[in-house]
Every structure is written in C-alpha cells, then in structure tokens.
Scaffold this motif. Sequence first.
Motif, mmCIF file in Angstrom:
data_model
loop_
_atom_site.group_PDB
_atom_site.id
_atom_site.type_symbol
_atom_site.label_atom_id
_atom_site.label_comp_id
_atom_site.label_asym_id
_atom_site.label_seq_id
_atom_site.Cartn_x
_atom_site.Cartn_y
_atom_site.Cartn_z
ATOM 1 N N LEU A 1 43.032 44.686 39.197
ATOM 2 C CA LEU A 1 41.601 44.424 39.396
ATOM 3 C C LEU A 1 40.752 45.399 38.576
ATOM 4 O O LEU A 1 39.747 45.005 37.979
ATOM 5 C CB LEU A 1 41.240 44.508 40.874
ATOM 6 C CG LEU A 1 41.871 43.440 41.771
ATOM 7 C CD1 LEU A 1 41.589 43.730 43.240
ATOM 8 C CD2 LEU A 1 41.393 42.050 41.384
ATOM 9 N N LEU B 1 38.093 44.557 35.641
ATOM 10 C CA LEU B 1 36.724 45.066 35.613
ATOM 11 C C LEU B 1 36.449 45.854 34.335
ATOM 12 O O LEU B 1 35.380 45.729 33.733
ATOM 13 C CB LEU B 1 36.446 45.934 36.846
ATOM 14 C CG LEU B 1 36.363 45.198 38.175
ATOM 15 C CD1 LEU B 1 36.254 46.189 39.328
ATOM 16 C CD2 LEU B 1 35.211 44.207 38.206
ATOM 17 N N TYR C 1 38.579 46.536 47.361
ATOM 18 C CA TYR C 1 40.048 46.484 47.444
ATOM 19 C C TYR C 1 40.639 47.811 46.988
ATOM 20 O O TYR C 1 41.585 48.321 47.604
ATOM 21 C CB TYR C 1 40.603 45.315 46.617
ATOM 22 C CG TYR C 1 42.090 45.173 46.802
ATOM 23 C CD1 TYR C 1 42.603 44.422 47.847
ATOM 24 C CD2 TYR C 1 42.984 45.834 45.965
ATOM 25 C CE1 TYR C 1 43.966 44.316 48.053
ATOM 26 C CE2 TYR C 1 44.352 45.741 46.160
ATOM 27 C CZ TYR C 1 44.841 44.976 47.201
ATOM 28 O OH TYR C 1 46.191 44.893 47.413
ATOM 29 N N TRP C 2 40.094 48.376 45.906
ATOM 30 C CA TRP C 2 40.617 49.658 45.420
ATOM 31 C C TRP C 2 40.433 50.750 46.480
ATOM 32 O O TRP C 2 41.321 51.579 46.680
ATOM 33 C CB TRP C 2 39.950 50.072 44.109
ATOM 34 C CG TRP C 2 40.588 51.315 43.569
ATOM 35 C CD1 TRP C 2 40.076 52.562 43.572
ATOM 36 C CD2 TRP C 2 41.902 51.426 42.999
ATOM 37 N NE1 TRP C 2 40.961 53.452 43.027
ATOM 38 C CE2 TRP C 2 42.104 52.775 42.670
ATOM 39 C CE3 TRP C 2 42.921 50.505 42.745
ATOM 40 C CZ2 TRP C 2 43.277 53.242 42.079
ATOM 41 C CZ3 TRP C 2 44.090 50.967 42.162
ATOM 42 C CH2 TRP C 2 44.257 52.312 41.835
ATOM 43 N N THR D 1 32.352 42.582 41.316
ATOM 44 C CA THR D 1 32.590 44.005 41.052
ATOM 45 C C THR D 1 32.770 44.758 42.361
ATOM 46 O O THR D 1 33.711 45.549 42.511
ATOM 47 C CB THR D 1 31.417 44.599 40.242
ATOM 48 O OG1 THR D 1 31.262 43.849 39.034
ATOM 49 C CG2 THR D 1 31.647 46.056 39.923
ATOM 50 N N CYS E 1 36.194 43.814 44.078
ATOM 51 C CA CYS E 1 37.343 44.490 43.453
ATOM 52 C C CYS E 1 37.347 45.966 43.819
ATOM 53 O O CYS E 1 38.401 46.544 44.125
ATOM 54 C CB CYS E 1 37.306 44.320 41.938
ATOM 55 S SG CYS E 1 37.569 42.629 41.370
#
Length: 189
Positions: free
Chosen positions: A145, A149, A171-172, A165, A168
């Motif tokens: 991801l 990006l 999730y990080w 954005t 993602c």
Amino acid sequence: MAYEHTRSGHVPGEAGLWVLILGDMTIFGVFFGVFAHARASERELFTQAQHELNFGIGLANTILLLTSSWLVALAVKNVRGGDAVRGSRYFLFALLCGLVFLADKLFEYSSKLSAGLTPMTNDFLMYFYVLTGIHAVHLIIGMSLLLFLWRRTRTPTRTPTVAVTEGCASYWHLVDILWIVLFPLLYLM
C-alpha cells in the motif's frame, strides 16, 4: 485543491476499511489471549525460551515502525495540504523503514533456525513464529500500500483521493499497533 480537515465526525478513509481493521484487531486479540493463556500454563518454559530472542532486534523494529507511522502521518498531512509530491517522499521513507523491519525479521528467523530453534522446539517458539509470521504478512500488505501511495503521489495528476490515502495509512498504522503489542508480549513479558 487542498483538503480541509475538520474535527466534526471525520473518520479517516472509508468506513468499510474500519470494519476490516477492527476485525483484524479482534482476531489478533484472540491470538494474544491464547498466547497469554499458554504462557500462564508454562511460565518457566516461556521465560527461558524468551531469552533466545534478540531484544535489540525487537527494539530496533519497534523504533522502525514507530518512525514509519510518524512518516506516514506526515505524508498524509502533506497530501491533505495539496503537496502530494512532498508527501511521496515521506511514503518512500516509511516504506524503507518497513523494508529494514522485514530484513531484521528475516535475519532473526535465520539466526534462530540455524541454531536449531524451530517452531517445533517448544510452544513459545511456535507462538513466536506464528504471531510474527502473520504480522509479517500484514507488513508486506502494508508495504504494498505504501508503494502504491509513493508511486501515485510522485505525480500530482495521479494522486489518489484523500480517502484512499487515509485508508492505506490507517492500515499501515494497524501494522504498527499490532507490533506495539507483539513486542512486549514476546520480548518483555
């Protein structure tokens, strides 16, 4: 066009992503509970086996993921502010932190396996490999991801929407939060 962030009810990303994140956290919560129960049943074995782990690698990986989450937050702030190209640099540095984390983890696995410490050695090492292995899969997905990006934000005309954005990035941050629980559970407890 700059994105104006308001505090009134804004949820980063899409609502469906939060269902995935909360579901994932619930599953990990069950894993953590099973691990804690097993540790309580075999406290001496778990304590002895824990000494086989490399605390320095675990701590370095914690610092790497905390740094990467900070970098991702800076990247999202730049994308929201209309400076996607600057944000792309932060995504790249966060991705590099993830790569170093993964390299550290592979080194740690390699050193343990070459010393004969496999998932079959004892219950603690079985949990160690399973929990960190599942986390590594999440890390690789998160790195994918971040790569997406980074590639998309380098060119302002291809910048993903703020919602994509933020999704993602969320999730990080999940990957980071999971490690923040795994590190003390495996290396310190």
